[in-house]
Enzyme design. Structure first.
Site, PDB file in Angstrom:
ATOM      1  N   ALA A 101       0.867  -1.184   0.000  1.00 29.79           N
ATOM      2  CA  ALA A 101       0.000   0.000   0.000  1.00 29.79           C
ATOM      3  C   ALA A 101       0.908   1.240   0.000  1.00 29.79           C
ATOM      4  CB  ALA A 101      -0.967  -0.008   1.181  1.00 29.79           C
ATOM      5  N   LEU A 102       1.786   1.254  -0.967  1.00 29.71           N
ATOM      6  CA  LEU A 102       2.874   2.236  -0.979  1.00 29.71           C
ATOM      7  C   LEU A 102       2.378   3.666  -1.201  1.00 29.71           C
ATOM      8  CD1 LEU A 102       5.496   0.219  -3.082  1.00 29.71           C
ATOM      9  CD2 LEU A 102       5.193   0.257  -0.603  1.00 29.71           C
ATOM     10  N   HIS A 103       3.056   4.599  -0.540  1.00 26.25           N
ATOM     11  CA  HIS A 103       2.721   6.023  -0.675  1.00 26.25           C
ATOM     12  C   HIS A 103       4.021   6.823  -0.738  1.00 26.25           C
ATOM     13  CE1 HIS A 103       3.749   6.143   3.544  1.00 26.25           C
ATOM     14  NE2 HIS A 103       2.846   5.206   3.800  1.00 26.25           N
ATOM     15  N   GLY A 154       5.701   8.310   1.371  1.00 25.25           N
ATOM     16  CA  GLY A 154       6.658   8.001   2.444  1.00 25.25           C
ATOM     17  C   GLY A 154       7.599   6.888   1.992  1.00 25.25           C
ATOM     18  N   HIS A 155       7.013   5.810   1.458  1.00 23.21           N
ATOM     19  CA  HIS A 155       7.840   4.695   0.962  1.00 23.21           C
ATOM     20  C   HIS A 155       8.720   5.155  -0.204  1.00 23.21           C
ATOM     21  CE1 HIS A 155       4.186   2.478   2.557  1.00 23.21           C
ATOM     22  NE2 HIS A 155       5.157   1.922   3.247  1.00 23.21           N
ATOM     23  N   ILE A 176       7.303  11.722   6.040  1.00 22.44           N
ATOM     24  CA  ILE A 176       6.756  12.505   4.931  1.00 22.44           C
ATOM     25  C   ILE A 176       5.293  12.817   5.258  1.00 22.44           C
ATOM     26  CG2 ILE A 176       6.320  12.552   2.422  1.00 22.44           C
ATOM     27  CD1 ILE A 176       9.307  12.445   3.135  1.00 22.44           C
ATOM     28  N   ARG A 212      -2.478   3.354   6.230  1.00 23.93           N
ATOM     29  CA  ARG A 212      -3.789   3.320   6.888  1.00 23.93           C
ATOM     30  C   ARG A 212      -4.645   4.542   6.526  1.00 23.93           C
ATOM     31  NH1 ARG A 212      -0.719   0.539  11.015  1.00 23.93           N
ATOM     32  NH2 ARG A 212      -1.758  -1.414  11.512  1.00 23.93           N
TER      33      ARG A 212
END
Ligand code: PAF
Length: 279
Positions: free
Chosen positions: A32-34, A36-37, A177, A188
């Site tokens: 569930a990458l965003h 931040g990742h 981030i 989440r």
């Protein structure tokens, strides 16, 4: 980007990289990458020859089964995001690839780290994190591994584990981030409704308030004011603590350098975590 599903296959690939003396940057994730990742991957690409991301929703670190079942999974979008930023390798193992039948789990006494904050409120959580990160470190044997400061205590746990088991891996903390309004990015967040997304901002605001109060009050006075504010909000506060970032002792009357406020609150049934250095 090469995608590996099998431990044996990625291990062979890594042997080859090592024989060519390539440095390996590793970003373990639960998908569930965003953004931040993405920032972790970019950091790794900057300082390592090769970047490997793993996506594995680790069941052993969820102390709440409902939280595990509702954890967002979005493999297609994850692959697309990683391709766009030119990640070199994605490791997408099944549970069986990670937890082989005869696998002996590492044992380590976390001391205070397991008794405060996440350790106290999520029994068994760090044991699960250690299990999976230990196993992933064994497989990937990275030069550097990148973790977000949003999970401040997790970072300390992983550092402790890396030292304890003598992994020759540099643990690189990366800054949290945030969305434009300040909400810390989290997988989440995808579970928040539009209204909840606005309400969730209160966590960041409470940390800013603590930062503003810090020069005038003691840590415990600060905590009390913040707790009262949560009572007036729509969020359910799980904990708000101000800690010594080295020892993880909870600060009461005296401040220490770089004291960190750690907050966990529920927005509906979504559990969000954040922290901020106060002084
Ligand atoms: O921070 C996370 O996403 C997870 O705890 C980690 C480090 C990938 C272990 O499953």
């Amino acid at each position: 980007m090469i995608i590996f599903y099998k431990t044996e296959e990625i291990e062979t690939f890594i042997l080859d990289l090592k024989s060519k003396h390539k440095t390996i940057g590793f970003v373990p994730t639960m998908g569930a990458l965003h953004e931040g990742h993405v920032s972790l991957v970019k950091e790794s690409k900057l300082v390592c020859d090769f970047t490997i991301v793993s996506v594995f929703v680790n069941p052993t670190q969820f102390n709440n089964i409902a939280d595990f079942e509702k954890y967002p999974i979005n493999s297609e979008s994850d692959i697309k995001i990683l391709q766009e930023i030119a990640c070199d390798v994605l490791f997408l193992p099944t549970k069986e690839e990670i937890y082989t039948a005869n696998y002996v789990f590492p044992k380590i006494d976390l001391g205070l780290l397991d008794q405060v904050l996440e350790g106290k409120h999520r029994p068994g959580h760090f044991k699960g994190v250690i299990q999976v990160v230990y196993r992933l470190f064994e497989i990937i044997r990275p030069t550097k591994a990148f973790f977000g400061l949003k999970d401040f205590q997790q970072l300390a746990v992983i550092k402790k584990m890396t030292d304890f088991f003598d992994f020759n891996i540099a643990i690189i903390p990366c800054k949290t981030i945030r969305e434009n309004d300040g909400l810390a990015m989290s997988s989440r967040n995808m579970r928040l409704s539009q209204t909840q997304r606005i309400e969730a901002l209160f966590i960041f605001e409470s940390l800013i308030l603590a930062k503003n109060l810090a020069p005038k009050l003691s840590p415990i006075e600060c905590k009390k004011i913040i707790e009262d504010r949560y009572l007036e909000s729509s969020l359910k506060l799980e904990y708000f603590e101000i800690i010594n970032p080295e020892s993880f002792e909870i600060l009461i009357t005296n401040w220490c350098e770089n004291a960190v406020a750690c907050a966990v609150a529920y927005v509906g049934d979504v559990r969000l975590i954040d922290n901020m250095v106060l002084n």
